[in-house]
Design a protein around this motif. Structure first.
Motif, PDB file in Angstrom:
ATOM      1  N   ALA A   1      -6.518   4.683  -2.251  1.00  0.00           N
ATOM      2  CA  ALA A   1      -6.716   3.373  -2.872  1.00  0.00           C
ATOM      3  C   ALA A   1      -8.144   2.929  -2.606  1.00  0.00           C
ATOM      4  CB  ALA A   1      -5.731   2.356  -2.312  1.00  0.00           C
ATOM      5  N   THR A   2      -8.771   2.335  -3.612  1.00  0.00           N
ATOM      6  CA  THR A   2     -10.131   1.810  -3.476  1.00  0.00           C
ATOM      7  C   THR A   2     -10.135   0.350  -3.891  1.00  0.00           C
ATOM      8  OG1 THR A   2     -11.119   3.977  -3.943  1.00  0.00           O
ATOM      9  CG2 THR A   2     -12.544   2.054  -4.169  1.00  0.00           C
ATOM     10  N   GLU A   3     -10.783  -0.480  -3.094  1.00  0.00           N
ATOM     11  CA  GLU A   3     -10.872  -1.898  -3.408  1.00  0.00           C
ATOM     12  C   GLU A   3     -12.208  -2.423  -2.898  1.00  0.00           C
ATOM     13  OE1 GLU A   3      -8.228  -4.216  -0.438  1.00  0.00           O
ATOM     14  OE2 GLU A   3      -7.431  -2.168  -0.409  1.00  0.00           O
ATOM     15  N   THR A   4     -12.574  -3.596  -3.364  1.00  0.00           N
ATOM     16  CA  THR A   4     -13.800  -4.257  -2.904  1.00  0.00           C
ATOM     17  C   THR A   4     -13.434  -5.628  -2.369  1.00  0.00           C
ATOM     18  OG1 THR A   4     -15.153  -3.085  -4.529  1.00  0.00           O
ATOM     19  CG2 THR A   4     -16.084  -5.067  -3.551  1.00  0.00           C
ATOM     20  N   ARG A   5     -13.953  -5.935  -1.188  1.00  0.00           N
ATOM     21  CA  ARG A   5     -13.680  -7.234  -0.565  1.00  0.00           C
ATOM     22  C   ARG A   5     -14.955  -7.750   0.089  1.00  0.00           C
ATOM     23  NH1 ARG A   5     -12.073  -9.468   4.446  1.00  0.00           N
ATOM     24  NH2 ARG A   5     -10.638 -11.225   4.218  1.00  0.00           N
TER      25      ARG A   5
ATOM     26  N   TYR B   1       0.808  -1.218   0.000  1.00  0.00           N
ATOM     27  CA  TYR B   1       0.000   0.000   0.000  1.00  0.00           C
ATOM     28  C   TYR B   1       0.844   1.272   0.000  1.00  0.00           C
ATOM     29  CZ  TYR B   1      -4.090  -2.912   0.961  1.00  0.00           C
ATOM     30  OH  TYR B   1      -5.098  -3.847   0.871  1.00  0.00           O
TER      31      TYR B   1
END
Length: 427
Positions: free
Chosen positions: A59-63, A53
């Motif tokens: 930062a964008t993420e999907t979990r 990171y």
């Protein structure tokens, strides 16, 4: 519902509030709610941004159905007030932008001990015209004062004003332990604003396992040892050196091994202390990946909770629920009238001894060492109590009921205690 969770800590950080907020967010998402999390670049407990990171402002993420929006923070490995201020100020400044860039939430959950985060949350609450819930994990600034992190009178006053604003600006405050209520009431927070929701544990993930199956136990040569385990944060609020001094008193029992699992830099300081005492019955080992936590807990004969004398009514270690769910007896070296002691005694899953007292801790260890039937009975009661009081499903039910009560007052709460959420806030 559309739920925005404002939490400085989140996955993949392995301990503390991060696993709790991750389980809550993913549990709500699994029930069909839209959930996004505004959080920092992961850095805990080392206070160093994780390698994957680094070098990014956002930062964008999907979990697991959850949108995670991260921002850079000025993480400082050296503990102290200045480092904490840099950390907090960078988070509250940079986190507001991603929070504004997502969909409009129906409700905001703000997880403290990041007390300054109440400032951007108050802004968002006004802009989005939605209620907010302050999830109170520690009561600040008392915790910082008692542990010596905060001593400047002007700084203390500034944090007291910030604390007062946090309580006033939140629509509701979720408290994790009964002791919190009296503290907040003394500061003018009405009962109607407080909703008791205990911290939780995934009782399917953290479950009793046979000790013989523990790979951690085999890997570190602990098969023939009576393992007394401390795992978690090594901070000012814990008296971890008390455990090492207790080990010094147990050298005549060569099969008793004190095992401390924590962050590398803190272990280095403890190792110097261990060497000064010339001890061979203390193992200092690094954190394991969270997926291996049940295996680590299976290695223990006894699980430790450690606190200093000054930590009384405003600190509830999340490891309490984890140890209970793991089916291991607890030995808590904590203040007798504090929230941790109350939880352990209420569960029937452990013993409480005087904090910062190596002799008392050693006697408690020997009590369980010499009476395996007693230890097993404590473990069984603790596991059952965790199933009945600390399951993640129960906690998610209660948060979901609270959120519905605040966004759709005509709905009936899922839990009788949630009627608190339906009462009007006193001005």
């Amino acid at each position: 519902m559309r739920i925005l969770i404002y939490s400085y800590n989140y996955h993949p950080e392995p301990i503390g509030i991060a696993p709790l907020m991750t389980e809550l967010a993913e549990g709500l998402a699994a029930r069909g709610h839209q959930v996004r999390v505004v959080t920092a670049m992961p850095n805990y407990p080392e206070r160093t941004i994780y390698p994957e990171y680094r070098g990014r402002l956002y930062a964008t993420e999907t979990r697991n159905g959850v949108m995670i929006q991260r921002c850079f923070v000025m993480a400082c490995p050296k503990r102290g007030l200045l480092g904490r201020l840099l950390l907090e100020s960078s988070f509250i400044t940079l986190s507001l932008w991603p929070a504004l860039r997502g969909w409009r939430p129906d409700i905001i959950l703000n997880s403290s001990p990041s007390l300054p985060a109440c400032l951007p949350v108050a802004i968002l609450k006004t802009l989005f015209q939605c209620p907010s819930v302050l999830n109170l994990q520690d009561i600040l600034p008392e915790a910082a004062i008692q542990t010596g992190l905060l001593s400047n009178p002007l700084a203390i006053r500034a944090f007291e004003l910030l604390e007062s604003f946090a309580y006033r600006s939140a629509t509701r405050i979720s408290i994790i332990a009964p002791g919190f209520r009296d503290n907040l009431r003394s500061k003018g927070v009405p009962d109607s604003k407080m909703v008791p929701i205990s911290n939780w544990v995934d009782v399917d993930f953290i479950a009793p396992r046979p000790q013989a199956s523990s790979e951690f136990r085999r890997r570190h040569g602990l098969q023939d040892k009576f393992v007394v385990l401390y795992t978690g944060n090594i901070a000012e609020t814990q008296g971890v050196r008390t455990a090492i001094r207790a080990a010094q008193a147990l050298t005549t029992y060569p099969d008793i091994q004190m095992v401390i699992v924590g962050e590398g830099k803190q272990l280095t300081a403890l190792d110097r202390f261990r060497q000064q005492l010339g001890l061979n019955n203390v193992s200092l080992l690094p954190f394991v990946p969270r997926a291996e936590l049940p295996d680590l807990l299976a290695a223990a004969d006894v699980g430790l909770i450690l606190q200093k004398h000054g930590v009384v009514g405003f600190n509830m270690p999340s490891k309490t629920q984890v140890l209970l769910a793991s089916g291991r007896p607890i030995l808590a070296s904590v203040p007798a009238h504090g929230t941790a002691a109350q939880a352990v005694l209420a569960s029937g899953g452990g013993l409480v001894v005087d904090p910062e007292n190596p002799t008392a801790l050693a006697k408690g260890i020997l009590d369980l060492y010499h009476q395996p039937e007693k230890a097993q009975a404590l473990a069984r009661r603790g596991r059952q109590y965790a199933l009945e009081h600390y399951s993640a499903k129960r906690a998610i039910d209660r948060y979901e009921a609270l959120f519905y009560a605040l966004t759709s007052p005509q709905r009936q709460p899922l839990d009788g205690d949630m009627v608190l959420a339906l009462q009007p806030v006193q001005k």
